[in-house]
Design a protein around this motif. Structure first.
Motif, PDB file in Angstrom:
ATOM      1  N   HIS A 188       0.831  -1.212   0.000  1.00 12.97           N
ATOM      2  CA  HIS A 188       0.000   0.000   0.000  1.00 12.97           C
ATOM      3  C   HIS A 188       0.863   1.260   0.000  1.00 12.97           C
ATOM      4  N   ASP A 189       0.300   2.321  -0.537  1.00 13.16           N
ATOM      5  CA  ASP A 189       0.913   3.636  -0.434  1.00 13.16           C
ATOM      6  C   ASP A 189       0.397   4.335   0.820  1.00 13.16           C
ATOM      7  N   LEU A 190       1.062   5.428   1.200  1.00 13.83           N
ATOM      8  CA  LEU A 190       0.517   6.256   2.274  1.00 13.83           C
ATOM      9  C   LEU A 190      -0.848   6.786   1.846  1.00 13.83           C
ATOM     10  N   PRO A 191      -1.801   6.861   2.747  1.00 14.10           N
ATOM     11  CA  PRO A 191      -3.114   7.414   2.378  1.00 14.10           C
ATOM     12  C   PRO A 191      -3.035   8.924   2.151  1.00 14.10           C
ATOM     13  N   PRO A 192      -4.076   9.510   1.554  1.00 17.19           N
ATOM     14  CA  PRO A 192      -4.113  10.972   1.389  1.00 17.19           C
ATOM     15  C   PRO A 192      -3.893  11.666   2.729  1.00 17.19           C
ATOM     16  N   GLU A 193      -3.125  12.763   2.683  1.00 17.19           N
ATOM     17  CA  GLU A 193      -2.655  13.356   3.937  1.00 17.19           C
ATOM     18  C   GLU A 193      -3.119  14.796   4.106  1.00 17.19           C
ATOM     19  N   HIS A 194      -3.418  15.137   5.344  1.00 14.22           N
ATOM     20  CA  HIS A 194      -3.611  16.529   5.729  1.00 14.22           C
ATOM     21  C   HIS A 194      -2.538  16.852   6.773  1.00 14.22           C
ATOM     22  N   ALA A 195      -1.615  17.722   6.399  1.00 14.81           N
ATOM     23  CA  ALA A 195      -0.581  18.156   7.340  1.00 14.81           C
ATOM     24  C   ALA A 195      -1.095  19.421   8.030  1.00 14.81           C
ATOM     25  N   SER A 196      -1.474  19.280   9.271  1.00 12.51           N
ATOM     26  CA  SER A 196      -2.190  20.348   9.953  1.00 12.51           C
ATOM     27  C   SER A 196      -1.263  21.446  10.444  1.00 12.51           C
ATOM     28  N   GLU A 197      -1.723  22.680  10.215  1.00 13.14           N
ATOM     29  CA  GLU A 197      -1.038  23.858  10.773  1.00 13.14           C
ATOM     30  C   GLU A 197      -1.692  24.242  12.099  1.00 13.14           C
ATOM     31  N   GLY A 198      -2.594  23.391  12.588  1.00 17.84           N
ATOM     32  CA  GLY A 198      -3.264  23.683  13.859  1.00 17.84           C
ATOM     33  C   GLY A 198      -4.645  24.277  13.699  1.00 17.84           C
ATOM     34  N   ASP A 199      -5.148  24.285  12.467  1.00 18.21           N
ATOM     35  CA  ASP A 199      -6.438  24.904  12.172  1.00 18.21           C
ATOM     36  C   ASP A 199      -7.525  23.825  12.122  1.00 18.21           C
ATOM     37  N   ALA A 200      -8.417  23.836  13.105  1.00 17.96           N
ATOM     38  CA  ALA A 200      -9.471  22.819  13.174  1.00 17.96           C
ATOM     39  C   ALA A 200     -10.412  22.906  11.979  1.00 17.96           C
ATOM     40  N   ASP A 201     -10.698  24.123  11.532  1.00 21.60           N
ATOM     41  CA  ASP A 201     -11.610  24.281  10.391  1.00 21.60           C
ATOM     42  C   ASP A 201     -11.016  23.663   9.124  1.00 21.60           C
ATOM     43  N   ALA A 202      -9.713  23.845   8.949  1.00 16.47           N
ATOM     44  CA  ALA A 202      -9.056  23.288   7.754  1.00 16.47           C
ATOM     45  C   ALA A 202      -9.088  21.769   7.792  1.00 16.47           C
ATOM     46  N   LEU A 203      -8.862  21.197   8.962  1.00 17.23           N
ATOM     47  CA  LEU A 203      -8.938  19.733   9.076  1.00 17.23           C
ATOM     48  C   LEU A 203     -10.371  19.252   8.808  1.00 17.23           C
ATOM     49  N   GLU A 204     -11.328  19.960   9.371  1.00 18.99           N
ATOM     50  CA  GLU A 204     -12.718  19.556   9.163  1.00 18.99           C
ATOM     51  C   GLU A 204     -13.092  19.634   7.684  1.00 18.99           C
ATOM     52  N   GLU A 205     -12.622  20.690   7.014  1.00 18.79           N
ATOM     53  CA  GLU A 205     -12.911  20.845   5.580  1.00 18.79           C
ATOM     54  C   GLU A 205     -12.294  19.687   4.786  1.00 18.79           C
ATOM     55  N   PHE A 206     -11.073  19.327   5.142  1.00 20.57           N
ATOM     56  CA  PHE A 206     -10.412  18.195   4.468  1.00 20.57           C
ATOM     57  C   PHE A 206     -11.213  16.913   4.670  1.00 20.57           C
ATOM     58  N   LEU A 207     -11.599  16.642   5.897  1.00 16.60           N
ATOM     59  CA  LEU A 207     -12.314  15.388   6.175  1.00 16.60           C
ATOM     60  C   LEU A 207     -13.680  15.364   5.486  1.00 16.60           C
ATOM     61  N   ARG A 208     -14.363  16.515   5.493  1.00 17.94           N
ATOM     62  CA  ARG A 208     -15.697  16.553   4.869  1.00 17.94           C
ATOM     63  C   ARG A 208     -15.616  16.498   3.341  1.00 17.94           C
ATOM     64  N   SER A 209     -14.452  16.786   2.783  1.00 20.40           N
ATOM     65  CA  SER A 209     -14.306  16.768   1.324  1.00 20.40           C
ATOM     66  C   SER A 209     -14.051  15.360   0.782  1.00 20.40           C
ATOM     67  N   ARG A 210     -13.868  14.414   1.652  1.00 21.55           N
ATOM     68  CA  ARG A 210     -13.536  13.074   1.200  1.00 21.55           C
ATOM     69  C   ARG A 210     -14.736  12.437   0.486  1.00 21.55           C
ATOM     70  N   PRO A 211     -14.456  11.648  -0.551  1.00 19.30           N
ATOM     71  CA  PRO A 211     -15.552  10.983  -1.258  1.00 19.30           C
ATOM     72  C   PRO A 211     -16.201   9.905  -0.386  1.00 19.30           C
ATOM     73  N   VAL A 212     -17.406   9.528  -0.784  1.00 19.52           N
ATOM     74  CA  VAL A 212     -18.098   8.449  -0.067  1.00 19.52           C
ATOM     75  C   VAL A 212     -17.290   7.164  -0.252  1.00 19.52           C
ATOM     76  N   PRO A 213     -16.936   6.500   0.834  1.00 21.63           N
ATOM     77  CA  PRO A 213     -16.145   5.274   0.693  1.00 21.63           C
ATOM     78  C   PRO A 213     -16.945   4.176  -0.011  1.00 21.63           C
ATOM     79  N   SER A 214     -16.259   3.383  -0.806  1.00 22.52           N
ATOM     80  CA  SER A 214     -16.985   2.347  -1.536  1.00 22.52           C
ATOM     81  C   SER A 214     -17.627   1.344  -0.585  1.00 22.52           C
ATOM     82  N   ALA A 215     -17.044   1.148   0.578  1.00 20.69           N
ATOM     83  CA  ALA A 215     -17.623   0.204   1.547  1.00 20.69           C
ATOM     84  C   ALA A 215     -18.984   0.666   2.048  1.00 20.69           C
ATOM     85  N   ALA A 216     -19.237   1.978   1.955  1.00 20.05           N
ATOM     86  CA  ALA A 216     -20.489   2.525   2.493  1.00 20.05           C
ATOM     87  C   ALA A 216     -21.594   2.588   1.458  1.00 20.05           C
ATOM     88  N   ARG A 217     -21.255   2.285   0.206  1.00 19.84           N
ATOM     89  CA  ARG A 217     -22.262   2.433  -0.849  1.00 19.84           C
ATOM     90  C   ARG A 217     -23.219   1.245  -0.880  1.00 19.84           C
TER      91      ARG A 217
END
Lengths: 189, 128
Positions: free
Chosen positions: B99-128
């Motif tokens: 496996h490769d490393l998964p998509p990464e968010h390198a946080s600068e300490g901004d909770a909103d930026a992390l939340e935006e990254f997580l909410r932007s993720r596509p629907v996982p195929s396991a959940a479809r």
């Protein structure tokens, strides 16, 4: 080394931070089990996540099982391998003089602390349901291996308890009191 | 998965974001809001033998999620040299099992930026 100096470190069962590791039908929330995290945050305790022995060994599509079904030499060796890592991390904190507790999941065949599951009748066609889950006093297999590993390292006095959300008559308020008491209990008891 | 509330999403989080310093980004809180489970990376100050074995076990569990269509992301702390070393070690542990490393968010300490990254993720195929 970190500069932080928490009142203690709680080594918690994997699924309490990641409900995706549960067997099908067992996840109570999308990811993080909030009541425990809230309590540890309120108290300023550091959180350490233990691995999930069942998920790593038996996979996503495992059936529900009781301790007897998993109690093989191979699974115990797997649990001991994981327990060595946890015990190694616990030792780091103990050497620094930090209080440590372990929080498992009561009823679990691997992570139970005081209550696990056992039945000689479980096996073959997977036709057992919720109502049949045979709870018994005792530790799960990983917990047994962790206790043994800690004892070998001279760390036998680490306190432990378990989250009870899998048990019948679960009472969240009572559980909070129980875990609070665990955190406040003097070391070595 | 009838009656099962799992989110099929996992954030592999740096320890410093699971156990933040006062005022630091609390990744657990953001993951809870966004329905992600967390797999915690070892503290960067752990002894090498403990950290290496821990990372190997994280990789083994991630293999199971990745093979079954769960969404897995990596959340690290930007500008953290010890964290970067750990990231490299996790990448090696994952490559060793295909496996490769998964998509990464390198946080600068901004909770909103992390939340935006997580909410932007596509629907996982396991959940479809």
């Amino acid at each position: 080394m970190t500069d932080s100096n928490p009142p203690g470190v709680a080594f918690v069962a994997h699924c309490l931070l990641n409900q995706n590791s549960k067997t099908d039908g067992g996840a109570r929330c999308p990811g993080i089990y909030s009541p425990l995290v809230d309590l540890l945050r309120e108290r300023g305790w550091r959180i350490e996540q233990m691995p999930c022995p069942e998920h790593a060994f038996l996979g996503m599509h495992r059936f529900w099982l009781v301790k007897d079904q998993a109690d093989t030499l191979a699974f115990r060796r797997h649990c001991r391998r994981q327990a060595k890592v946890v015990a190694g991390a616990i030792a780091v904190h103990v050497e620094r003089g930090t209080d440590v507790v372990v929080i498992g999941v009561e009823g679990s065949p691997s992570m139970g602390v005081r209550i696990t599951s056992s039945s000689a009748d479980w096996g073959g066609r997977p036709d057992k349901g919720d109502d049949d889950y045979p709870l018994v006093p005792g530790r799960g297999i990983f917990s047994e291996e962790l206790v043994a590993e800690l004892a070998e390292r001279g760390l036998g006095d680490v306190r432990a308890s378990g989250i009870e959300h899998q048990l019948p008559d679960y009472d969240e308020a009572a559980e909070r009191e129980q875990i609070s008491a665990l955190l406040e209990q003097p070391r070595g008891r | 998965m009838e009656g099962d509330a799992r989110g099929f999403r996992i954030a592999v989080c740096a320890d410093a974001l699971v156990n933040p310093e006062p005022g630091g980004l609390d990744a657990l809180e953001v993951c809870r809001r966004t329905g992600f489970g967390v797999m915690q990376l070892p503290a960067t100050w752990y002894p090498d033998d403990v950290a290496a074995a821990w990372l190997e076990q994280v990789a083994e569990q991630l293999d199971e999620y990745l093979r079954h269509g769960y969404d897995v992301v990596l959340v690290t702390r930007a500008g953290d040299p010890a964290g970067e070393q750990q990231r490299v070690a996790l990448g090696a542990a994952l490559r060793a099992i295909g496996h490769d490393l998964p998509p990464e968010h390198a946080s600068e300490g901004d909770a909103d930026a992390l939340e935006e990254f997580l909410r932007s993720r596509p629907v996982p195929s396991a959940a479809r």
